[in-house]
Design an enzyme around this catalytic site. Sequence first.
Site, PDB file in Angstrom:
ATOM      1  N   GLU A 177       0.692   2.314  38.051  1.00 41.58           N
ATOM      2  CA  GLU A 177       0.289   2.762  36.975  1.00 41.58           C
ATOM      3  C   GLU A 177      -1.673   2.084  37.269  1.00 41.58           C
ATOM      4  O   GLU A 177      -1.981   1.355  35.518  1.00 41.58           O
ATOM      5  CB  GLU A 177       0.350   3.037  36.097  1.00 41.58           C
ATOM      6  CG  GLU A 177       1.931   3.847  35.648  1.00 41.58           C
ATOM      7  CD  GLU A 177       2.539   4.529  34.599  1.00 41.58           C
ATOM      8  OE1 GLU A 177       3.354   5.756  34.371  1.00 41.58           O
ATOM      9  OE2 GLU A 177       2.335   4.538  34.076  1.00 41.58           O
ATOM     10  N   GLU A 362       8.543   8.244  38.785  1.00 39.83           N
ATOM     11  CA  GLU A 362       8.283   7.669  36.678  1.00 39.83           C
ATOM     12  C   GLU A 362       9.069   9.841  37.182  1.00 39.83           C
ATOM     13  O   GLU A 362       7.416  10.295  37.007  1.00 39.83           O
ATOM     14  CB  GLU A 362       7.543   7.185  36.098  1.00 39.83           C
ATOM     15  CG  GLU A 362       8.184   5.518  36.049  1.00 39.83           C
ATOM     16  CD  GLU A 362       6.855   4.761  34.978  1.00 39.83           C
ATOM     17  OE1 GLU A 362       6.609   5.395  33.889  1.00 39.83           O
ATOM     18  OE2 GLU A 362       6.486   3.444  35.580  1.00 39.83           O
TER      19      GLU A 362
END
Length: 451
Positions: A177, A362
């Site tokens: 991320e 995720e």
Amino acid sequence: MSATDTETMELEFSRTDFPDDFVFGTATSSYQIEGSRFGGCGTSHWDTFAATPGNTVRGEDGATACDHYHRWESDLDLVRDAGFDCYRFSTSWSRILPEGRGAPNAEGLDFYDRLVDGMLARGLKPFATLYHWDLPAPLADLGGWRNRDIAGWFADYAEVVMKRIGDRVATAATVNEPWCVAWLSHFMGEHAPGLRDIRATARAMHHVLLAHGRATQAMRALGMGSLGLVTNFEYAAPADDSEAAKKAARLYDGIYNRWFLGGVFDGAYPEDVLEGLGPHMPEGFENDFDIIGTPVDWLGINYYTRKLIAPDGSGQFPALREIEGPLPKTQMNWEIYPEGLHHFITWVHDTYTKGLPIYVTENGMASPDQVLNGKVADPSRIDFLNRHLGAVRRAMAGGAPVKGYIVWSLLDNYEWALGYEKRFGLVHVDFETLERTPKASWHALGRALRR
């Protein structure tokens, strides 16, 4: 609905609904579960950020977390017993190189050696991530992600780690991320290092991708394959039908979604974002795209929610704000919008990756789960998984090459600045006793994956 009904809720899929090579997994990250005070781990900027009053809920930190450092064997048993194929974990830069550079911590390397062997012994594919936000404090002292030298430091760290475990991992990702590493942490100030500075942000937005490219090259040099990047996405929708709201939502999409993909796959950053960040970018950044664009073998998509975006009227870049949406929300106050996952899988495939394997690395939700009579009912999570796996299947039916789906997260854990309140786990953790209790969603996944 009775307690018995929620305990026996089922997932609306089985393995036969997916290709034979499709993998199911669950994920964690090092700082959120391991316990940074164990095993010779060095201080990270998350330790110092949490030690600063006001930065985290009740000043909570990851010093003990879930004590996965000592409980990893039984935790891996939970992954295996749920029927998963893979386990996505991150290595801690601070645990392996306490100073960020120089001599490795033998205890840290030994820990990940045991962990990877433990996965293989249980028939689990190790999906490794090099960086999930725990930057060594000595490197933060040198400017951290603001400092161009971090690309070399990160490549050296990648080489140290993967010389030890790279022969046994099924996949390796560089950064988890990058939006959180750069924007959330340097512009919004909500994560370590807690800055709110546009110059620092512009540099971090670039250097995180430069570091990704350098680390990918370092792992290639070791002969490794199956290398990727894990990016997070939020679906940006205009808060109303005005042109100003549409422009604000487009800019939010540029900052959050198009910047990182543009750098890696197009060799350019989006022009609308550069209008704001351009004056603050490092000199000659355009010359780095050959490194940033080092080919990857797959892309990871992390997806949780959508945001409704409106202009804020400030005139200061990015001049936008979030508006609360009408949809049902998770414990994080995030709207549940599975259509966004379908959008991003198909959009990424059509626009950027164009046939490259995609993993949903995720996807999950936080809910205020409690143990009652030794059981944890979490029907909202089972419904969430059903709806998002439905979105994955629709994208695959349209031709998107999705190769796996990984649930965040295995355990309730340290949710960064929000401390231990937000529970994302398939397994409940009592943070007083550290006792693990599998939730109804863990059991439902096990039944679905055995079907």
